[in-house]
Design a protein around this motif. Structure first.
Motif, PDB file in Angstrom:
ATOM      1  N   UNK A 229       0.816  -1.219   0.000  1.00 33.41           N
ATOM      2  CA  UNK A 229       0.000   0.000   0.000  1.00 33.41           C
ATOM      3  C   UNK A 229       0.850   1.270   0.000  1.00 33.41           C
ATOM      4  N   UNK A 230       2.153   1.117   0.151  1.00 37.16           N
ATOM      5  CA  UNK A 230       3.066   2.258   0.159  1.00 37.16           C
ATOM      6  C   UNK A 230       4.259   1.954  -0.748  1.00 37.16           C
ATOM      7  N   UNK A 231       4.966   2.963  -1.209  1.00 40.78           N
ATOM      8  CA  UNK A 231       6.125   2.725  -2.087  1.00 40.78           C
ATOM      9  C   UNK A 231       7.099   1.737  -1.471  1.00 40.78           C
ATOM     10  N   UNK A 232       7.498   0.738  -2.225  1.00 44.15           N
ATOM     11  CA  UNK A 232       8.314  -0.325  -1.642  1.00 44.15           C
ATOM     12  C   UNK A 232       9.742   0.112  -1.341  1.00 44.15           C
ATOM     13  N   UNK A 233      10.104   1.339  -1.734  1.00 46.97           N
ATOM     14  CA  UNK A 233      11.446   1.843  -1.398  1.00 46.97           C
ATOM     15  C   UNK A 233      11.645   2.002   0.099  1.00 46.97           C
ATOM     16  N   UNK A 234      10.537   2.067   0.854  1.00 44.32           N
ATOM     17  CA  UNK A 234      10.662   2.246   2.303  1.00 44.32           C
ATOM     18  C   UNK A 234      11.080   0.947   2.989  1.00 44.32           C
ATOM     19  N   UNK A 235      11.080  -0.154   2.236  1.00 48.13           N
ATOM     20  CA  UNK A 235      11.435  -1.443   2.820  1.00 48.13           C
ATOM     21  C   UNK A 235      12.875  -1.822   2.455  1.00 48.13           C
ATOM     22  N   UNK A 236      13.363  -2.850   3.112  1.00 48.63           N
ATOM     23  CA  UNK A 236      14.708  -3.342   2.839  1.00 48.63           C
ATOM     24  C   UNK A 236      14.769  -3.952   1.441  1.00 48.63           C
ATOM     25  N   UNK A 237      15.969  -4.164   0.944  1.00 49.68           N
ATOM     26  CA  UNK A 237      16.154  -4.763  -0.381  1.00 49.68           C
ATOM     27  C   UNK A 237      15.532  -6.151  -0.448  1.00 49.68           C
ATOM     28  N   UNK A 238      15.685  -6.905   0.628  1.00 54.60           N
ATOM     29  CA  UNK A 238      15.116  -8.238   0.661  1.00 54.60           C
ATOM     30  C   UNK A 238      13.602  -8.220   0.533  1.00 54.60           C
ATOM     31  N   UNK A 239      12.958  -7.289   1.244  1.00 58.75           N
ATOM     32  CA  UNK A 239      11.505  -7.173   1.168  1.00 58.75           C
ATOM     33  C   UNK A 239      11.073  -6.702  -0.217  1.00 58.75           C
ATOM     34  N   UNK A 240      11.856  -5.832  -0.836  1.00 57.71           N
ATOM     35  CA  UNK A 240      11.530  -5.374  -2.181  1.00 57.71           C
ATOM     36  C   UNK A 240      11.559  -6.523  -3.183  1.00 57.71           C
ATOM     37  N   UNK A 241      12.567  -7.377  -3.055  1.00 59.96           N
ATOM     38  CA  UNK A 241      12.662  -8.548  -3.930  1.00 59.96           C
ATOM     39  C   UNK A 241      11.477  -9.486  -3.679  1.00 59.96           C
TER      40      UNK A 241
ATOM     41  N   UNK B 231       4.438 -11.197  -5.893  1.00 66.63           N
ATOM     42  CA  UNK B 231       4.594  -9.946  -6.667  1.00 66.63           C
ATOM     43  C   UNK B 231       3.486  -8.906  -6.512  1.00 66.63           C
ATOM     44  N   UNK B 232       3.215  -8.540  -5.266  1.00 65.29           N
ATOM     45  CA  UNK B 232       2.198  -7.517  -5.018  1.00 65.29           C
ATOM     46  C   UNK B 232       2.609  -6.143  -5.550  1.00 65.29           C
ATOM     47  N   UNK B 233       3.897  -5.852  -5.569  1.00 64.88           N
ATOM     48  CA  UNK B 233       4.360  -4.541  -6.026  1.00 64.88           C
ATOM     49  C   UNK B 233       4.022  -4.308  -7.497  1.00 64.88           C
ATOM     50  N   UNK B 234       3.806  -5.392  -8.240  1.00 67.49           N
ATOM     51  CA  UNK B 234       3.467  -5.256  -9.664  1.00 67.49           C
ATOM     52  C   UNK B 234       2.005  -4.891  -9.877  1.00 67.49           C
ATOM     53  N   UNK B 235       1.200  -4.926  -8.814  1.00 71.14           N
ATOM     54  CA  UNK B 235      -0.222  -4.602  -8.948  1.00 71.14           C
ATOM     55  C   UNK B 235      -0.511  -3.114  -8.763  1.00 71.14           C
ATOM     56  N   UNK B 236       0.465  -2.368  -8.283  1.00 66.02           N
ATOM     57  CA  UNK B 236       0.222  -0.945  -8.061  1.00 66.02           C
ATOM     58  C   UNK B 236       1.478  -0.098  -8.176  1.00 66.02           C
ATOM     59  N   UNK B 237       2.479  -0.444  -7.385  1.00 71.78           N
ATOM     60  CA  UNK B 237       3.659   0.408  -7.287  1.00 71.78           C
ATOM     61  C   UNK B 237       4.351   0.635  -8.626  1.00 71.78           C
ATOM     62  N   UNK B 238       4.786  -0.426  -9.287  1.00 71.76           N
ATOM     63  CA  UNK B 238       5.582  -0.276 -10.503  1.00 71.76           C
ATOM     64  C   UNK B 238       4.818   0.367 -11.668  1.00 71.76           C
TER      65      UNK B 238
END
Length: 267
Positions: A195-207, A214-221
């Motif tokens: 629900x928030x930009x994934x940059x706020x998380x660690x690299x591992x969480x981003x991966x 792949x939830x980040x592909x549903x909104x963030x990217x």
């Protein structure tokens, strides 16, 4: 088209049953409305204290996670309840009944219910999606509209596939409600992290949120790409349809593998 008619018939029957206890249904809708309202109130509190989150202003973040919520809400109408409850069906042996129907058991699971508790989430998502769009200066082109629409559809498929995969685990673990909630519940599950930009998380969480779940592909990217954000790997913003297809194939085969190895446990 025949499945649509069957689904509408099932929805009518399902809602008639729920309306027998109309006060309970009303309380469920009110409770979910309050829950979602509190979430958005918390969102406003965050941006009351901070002007932006890693370069994303309030309306950009709002547009990002309502984009994800739209796909998520429509997915949950169909798949949340069947995949949450299948553990109980397997445990009690009632899944045997689904195998004897003259219809695909998966389709029957989906068609026989309607998860109306997600209506408040859908309403709020649409409202704040429009609200955020009106305050953003996105110069939409035909290509942008196609790109955005395709990513909405991809988000629906990704959410649905993850829900089906987690539900299918019930064929081996018997009780998988906690696993389904852990990965797909928007209130306290992993879904909440997108629900928030994934940059706020660690690299591992981003991966994890990009390539594993792949939830980040549903909104963030896709939204970051539309808003012209500086993405270190721009190509990731264009792979949602591919990942959605891969996830759908995995979910389809995993479900059939689970059904094939299903053994009734009895009551």
């Amino acid at each position: 088209m025949n499945y649509i008619r069957i689904y509408l018939r099932f929805v009518i029957i399902y809602m008639k049953g729920k309306l027998e206890y109309h006060f309970s249904l009303l309380l469920e809708l009110i409770a979910n409305t309050i829950l979602i309202g509190i979430y958005f109130a918390g969102f406003n509190v965050i941006f009351y204290n901070f002007n932006n989150i890693v370069g994303w202003n309030k309306y950009e973040v709002l547009f990002m996670f309502t984009t994800s919520w739209l796909s998520y809400s429509f997915s949950c109408f169909f798949f949340w309840s069947p995949m949450r409850d299948i553990g109980e069906l397997v445990r009690s042996g009632k899944f045997d009944l689904y195998l004897t129907r003259p219809i695909n058991p998966f389709i029957y699971l989906v068609l026989q219910q309607f998860q109306y508790t997600f209506l408040p989430r859908l309403f709020f998502s649409i409202y704040f999606w429009i609200y955020s769009l009106q305050r953003l200066s996105i110069q939409w082109t035909v290509t942008d509209v196609i790109y955005y629409s395709l990513n909405l559809l991809s988000g629906f498929v990704i959410f649905s596939a993850i829900t089906v995969i987690t539900g299918t685990i019930s064929f081996w673990t018997v009780k998988s409600e906690e696993i389904v909630s852990l990965l797909t519940d928007n209130n306290y599950g992993l879904k909440n992290f997108c629900d928030y930009p994934i940059q706020i998380y660690s690299k591992g969480m981003q991966v994890l949120l990009t390539f594993v779940v792949p939830y980040a592909l549903t909104g963030y990217y896709p939204v970051a790409n539309l808003l012209g954000k500086n993405l270190p790997h721009l190509w990731i913003a264009h792979i949602s349809p591919i990942i959605a297809l891969v996830m759908a194939i995995i979910a389809y085969n995993f479900w059939h593998f689970g059904v094939k190895h299903y053994g009734s446990t009895g009551a």
